[in-house]
Design an enzyme around this catalytic site. Sequence first.
Site: not given
Length: 170
Positions: A129, A145
């Site tokens: 992301h 992440c």
Amino acid sequence: MSLRTAVALAATIGAGMLITTRAEARPDVVDFRGDYSPGTIVVKTNERRLYLIVDQDHAVRYPVGVGRAGKQWAGTTRIDGKYTNPAWSPPAEVKRDKPSMPSVIPGGSPRNPMGVAAMTLSGGEYAIHGTNVPRSIGGFVSYGCIRMLNADVLDLYNRVSWGAPVVVLR
């Protein structure tokens, strides 16, 4: 090309390099060796780089932020969702560490850590992301992440398909 044109072009490029910051990095096409099919994403956490394989000898390389100590992982997965301006619900581990955090942060909010786009990974709570903290790119900063600059995550988002393989190496 005339000498005058070449000097003007060099001056323009040089001026652009002077004002470019780390947070404005752009992807590079680089030599890459490995037994991966085109369209595969390879993340090398020790390098803090993400590679999108374009052919047997080349990849598009992006700088990334990765999991901090104790939050890193390695393995093979796939892109199982693609979202622009995603809302974010902190996973249980984040809520445990930061109990005052809201249960949902709307997409587009400057407090939303997902940035402008996210590609979720199957089999867990992880995603590739964007970020609202561009200075974190290049560090060991997340709960697992893969963070990218917003411009870079949009570039990658437009290049990969749902189901694309993702290989995370330590």
